[in-house]
Scaffold this motif. Structure first.
Motif, PDB file in Angstrom:
ATOM      1  N   ILE A 111       1.330  -0.538   0.044  1.00 19.36           N
ATOM      2  CA  ILE A 111       0.144  -0.590   0.130  1.00 19.36           C
ATOM      3  C   ILE A 111       1.125   1.590  -0.004  1.00 19.36           C
ATOM      4  CG2 ILE A 111      -1.689   0.992   1.119  1.00 19.36           C
ATOM      5  CD1 ILE A 111      -3.042  -0.906   2.467  1.00 19.36           C
ATOM      6  N   PRO A 112       0.594   1.598  -0.876  1.00 19.28           N
ATOM      7  CA  PRO A 112       1.623   3.259  -1.377  1.00 19.28           C
ATOM      8  C   PRO A 112       1.339   4.474   0.205  1.00 19.28           C
ATOM      9  CG  PRO A 112       1.071   2.696  -3.653  1.00 19.28           C
ATOM     10  CD  PRO A 112       0.342   1.874  -2.398  1.00 19.28           C
ATOM     11  N   ARG A 113       2.589   4.909   0.473  1.00 27.44           N
ATOM     12  CA  ARG A 113       2.824   5.829   1.791  1.00 27.44           C
ATOM     13  C   ARG A 113       1.619   7.416   0.584  1.00 27.44           C
ATOM     14  NH1 ARG A 113       5.247   7.094   6.822  1.00 27.44           N
ATOM     15  NH2 ARG A 113       6.057   4.856   5.990  1.00 27.44           N
ATOM     16  N   ASN A 114       1.593   7.133  -0.440  1.00 24.28           N
ATOM     17  CA  ASN A 114       0.805   8.187  -1.052  1.00 24.28           C
ATOM     18  C   ASN A 114       0.670   8.438  -1.955  1.00 24.28           C
ATOM     19  OD1 ASN A 114       2.946  10.459  -2.044  1.00 24.28           O
ATOM     20  ND2 ASN A 114       3.873  10.079   0.194  1.00 24.28           N
ATOM     21  N   PRO A 115      -0.428   8.953  -3.353  1.00 25.45           N
ATOM     22  CA  PRO A 115      -0.473   9.090  -3.960  1.00 25.45           C
ATOM     23  C   PRO A 115       0.377   9.630  -5.325  1.00 25.45           C
ATOM     24  CG  PRO A 115      -1.930  10.623  -3.935  1.00 25.45           C
ATOM     25  CD  PRO A 115      -0.772   9.613  -2.489  1.00 25.45           C
ATOM     26  N   VAL A 116       2.346  10.447  -5.082  1.00 25.81           N
ATOM     27  CA  VAL A 116       2.676  11.072  -5.370  1.00 25.81           C
ATOM     28  C   VAL A 116       4.360  10.702  -5.700  1.00 25.81           C
ATOM     29  CG1 VAL A 116       1.459  13.251  -5.865  1.00 25.81           C
ATOM     30  CG2 VAL A 116       3.303  12.690  -3.723  1.00 25.81           C
ATOM     31  N   ILE A 117       4.387   9.550  -4.639  1.00 25.82           N
ATOM     32  CA  ILE A 117       5.623   9.167  -5.028  1.00 25.82           C
ATOM     33  C   ILE A 117       5.492   7.581  -6.376  1.00 25.82           C
ATOM     34  CG2 ILE A 117       6.803   9.277  -2.501  1.00 25.82           C
ATOM     35  CD1 ILE A 117       5.273   6.524  -1.943  1.00 25.82           C
ATOM     36  N   ASN A 118       6.535   7.444  -6.858  1.00 23.85           N
ATOM     37  CA  ASN A 118       5.892   6.560  -7.723  1.00 23.85           C
ATOM     38  C   ASN A 118       4.982   5.322  -8.053  1.00 23.85           C
ATOM     39  OD1 ASN A 118       8.110   7.944  -8.532  1.00 23.85           O
ATOM     40  ND2 ASN A 118       9.095   6.288  -9.952  1.00 23.85           N
ATOM     41  N   ALA A 119       5.465   4.076  -6.144  1.00 26.10           N
ATOM     42  CA  ALA A 119       4.983   3.511  -6.634  1.00 26.10           C
ATOM     43  C   ALA A 119       3.186   3.839  -6.119  1.00 26.10           C
ATOM     44  CB  ALA A 119       4.375   2.622  -4.694  1.00 26.10           C
ATOM     45  N   GLY A 120       2.571   4.944  -6.092  1.00 26.50           N
ATOM     46  CA  GLY A 120       1.260   5.635  -5.635  1.00 26.50           C
ATOM     47  C   GLY A 120       1.132   6.248  -6.836  1.00 26.50           C
ATOM     48  N   ALA A 121       2.151   6.553  -7.489  1.00 24.73           N
ATOM     49  CA  ALA A 121       0.996   6.739  -9.576  1.00 24.73           C
ATOM     50  C   ALA A 121       1.370   5.511 -10.098  1.00 24.73           C
ATOM     51  CB  ALA A 121       2.128   7.862 -10.216  1.00 24.73           C
ATOM     52  N   LEU A 122       2.033   4.240 -10.039  1.00 22.47           N
ATOM     53  CA  LEU A 122       1.682   3.488  -9.854  1.00 22.47           C
ATOM     54  C   LEU A 122       0.153   2.715 -10.608  1.00 22.47           C
ATOM     55  CD1 LEU A 122       5.230   1.696  -9.479  1.00 22.47           C
ATOM     56  CD2 LEU A 122       4.117   2.087 -12.118  1.00 22.47           C
ATOM     57  N   LEU A 123      -0.002   2.796  -9.035  1.00 21.49           N
ATOM     58  CA  LEU A 123      -1.101   2.423  -8.310  1.00 21.49           C
ATOM     59  C   LEU A 123      -2.493   3.070  -8.804  1.00 21.49           C
ATOM     60  CD1 LEU A 123      -3.856   2.803  -6.192  1.00 21.49           C
ATOM     61  CD2 LEU A 123      -2.885   0.952  -6.256  1.00 21.49           C
ATOM     62  N   ILE A 124      -2.333   4.424  -8.818  1.00 21.55           N
ATOM     63  CA  ILE A 124      -3.676   5.637  -9.663  1.00 21.55           C
ATOM     64  C   ILE A 124      -3.525   5.210 -11.600  1.00 21.55           C
ATOM     65  CG2 ILE A 124      -3.694   7.888 -10.674  1.00 21.55           C
ATOM     66  CD1 ILE A 124      -4.295   6.945  -7.227  1.00 21.55           C
ATOM     67  N   SER A 125      -2.524   4.867 -11.468  1.00 18.21           N
ATOM     68  CA  SER A 125      -2.056   4.631 -13.097  1.00 18.21           C
ATOM     69  C   SER A 125      -3.234   2.690 -13.414  1.00 18.21           C
ATOM     70  CB  SER A 125      -1.050   3.994 -13.577  1.00 18.21           C
ATOM     71  OG  SER A 125       0.044   5.509 -13.551  1.00 18.21           O
ATOM     72  N   ASP A 126      -3.054   2.272 -12.225  1.00 20.31           N
ATOM     73  CA  ASP A 126      -3.308   0.403 -12.179  1.00 20.31           C
ATOM     74  C   ASP A 126      -5.759   1.020 -12.365  1.00 20.31           C
ATOM     75  OD1 ASP A 126      -4.020  -2.404 -12.420  1.00 20.31           O
ATOM     76  OD2 ASP A 126      -4.582  -1.647  -9.986  1.00 20.31           O
ATOM     77  N   VAL A 127      -5.606   2.233 -11.572  1.00 19.30           N
ATOM     78  CA  VAL A 127      -7.032   2.703 -11.342  1.00 19.30           C
ATOM     79  C   VAL A 127      -7.874   3.217 -12.640  1.00 19.30           C
ATOM     80  CG1 VAL A 127      -8.819   4.628 -10.236  1.00 19.30           C
ATOM     81  CG2 VAL A 127      -6.878   2.962  -8.696  1.00 19.30           C
ATOM     82  N   LEU A 128      -6.559   3.692 -13.690  1.00 21.24           N
ATOM     83  CA  LEU A 128      -7.135   4.406 -14.840  1.00 21.24           C
ATOM     84  C   LEU A 128      -7.171   3.558 -15.820  1.00 21.24           C
ATOM     85  CD1 LEU A 128      -4.976   7.731 -14.203  1.00 21.24           C
ATOM     86  CD2 LEU A 128      -6.953   6.944 -13.652  1.00 21.24           C
ATOM     87  N   THR A 129      -5.956   2.592 -15.935  1.00 22.34           N
ATOM     88  CA  THR A 129      -6.231   1.756 -17.146  1.00 22.34           C
ATOM     89  C   THR A 129      -7.710   1.022 -16.692  1.00 22.34           C
ATOM     90  OG1 THR A 129      -3.268   1.851 -16.583  1.00 22.34           O
ATOM     91  CG2 THR A 129      -4.749   0.392 -17.606  1.00 22.34           C
TER      92      THR A 129
END
Length: 310
Positions: A111-129
């Motif tokens: 679970i990424p710490r926040n959406p603006v580190i890379n792991a968090g942004a990749l999680l967001i990319s998964d949501v959008l995909t």
């Protein structure tokens, strides 16, 4: 907070001149080869205000790779699509670790710490995909709509360079997948993420496209509601605590504005109820933030009396 922009262009020109000796301090990002080719002495600043003015100096109409600034737009799209359930998959805390840390993600069970580190942004990319049938096109169209400019595109050279050198991001995505926190195929998630990072925009375009965050989620130019006032507040809070990587605390302490940087050399700063400042200068400091860009935003904030803590 002062609201006047009298003589703003001349003030911005003076600030650029004051930074001339710093133009090539720091190092241009080299872990993405296409970024290493950018001239280090290019520099720009643009200030867009809620009343529709957009004042720029230097190379402010020159497009550059927005890189991690794209995380702001992806987050808005994901929040609009998922609502509060998004925060079960990504947190909103500062990381205290490098933006591409694998160790922290392992400790915190994917679970990424926040959406603006890379792991968090990749999680967001998964949501959008997972939630858009053509997420890459939807993302670019979202930017074009906000900037009111159809001439915004993905830089294919940067994209191919990202794709060839994105092993660490792939590792982050696979680790989250192993914890069940990535739903789409990893290749699709990475393709979306590298696409959004490879979008090229100018300071002028970026400053206008983010005005909604200075106006409680309402785009003052088009009068379209981009996100709710609550979500605009949340995004600005995340940018205040985490948007400048491990320098976020220092930036809040010295400047006092929600901000996001990218390794392409861009920095955006949101000034609630006033507008947006965008700077670009490719050489980065050891934290991955533009040396001149940070100095320019600090100078503008001081000159105009802009801080959310006043």
């Amino acid at each position: 907070m002062k609201k006047s922009i009298n003589n703003l262009e001349s003030k911005l020109q003076a600030l650029l001149r004051s930074q001339h000796s710093h133009y090539t301090q720091g190092k241009v990002a080299n872990y993405i080869p296409a970024l290493e080719e950018v001239k280090p002495d290019l520099v720009a600043v643009s200030v867009a205000t809620l009343d529709g003015k957009n004042v720029g100096v230097g190379d402010y109409q020159h497009p550059f790779s927005i890189q991690s600034i794209s995380k702001v737009f992806g987050l808005v799209m994901a929040m609009n699509r998922m609502g509060d359930s998004l925060w079960q998959r990504v947190r909103m805390e500062p990381s205290g670790q490098p933006f591409n840390s694998i160790i922290q993600l392992e400790w915190e069970k994917g679970i990424p710490r926040n959406p603006v580190i890379n792991a968090g942004a990749l999680l967001i990319s998964d949501v959008l995909t997972s939630h858009f049938s053509a997420s890459k096109l939807a993302f670019v169209c979202f930017l074009r709509n906000l900037a009111q400019d159809e001439n915004i595109h993905v830089d294919n050279e940067v994209y191919q360079s990202e794709l060839a050198h994105g092993n660490r991001n792939a590792a982050l995505a696979y680790l989250m997948k192993s914890f069940g926190n990535i739903e789409a195929e990893i290749s699709d998630v990475l393709a979306h993420y590298f696409t959004q990072c490879s979008v090229a925009m100018s300071c002028e375009q970026l400053a206008q496209s983010l005005l909604f965050l200075a106006n409680k989620g309402l785009d003052p130019i088009s009068n379209q509601r981009v996100c709710s006032p609550k979500d605009a507040h949340r995004i600005n809070a995340i940018l205040s605590t985490s948007g400048m990587y491990d320098q976020s605390g220092e930036f809040a302490f010295t400047v006092g504005l929600p901000a996001k940087s990218g390794v392409g050399g861009g920095v955006i700063a949101i000034v609630p109820n006033y507008g947006v400042i965008c700077t670009w200068s490719p050489p980065l400091n050891s934290f991955g933030n533009s040396v001149v860009g940070m100095n320019l935003i600090a100078g503008i904030a001081q000159e105009l009396g802009l801080s959310i803590y006043h």
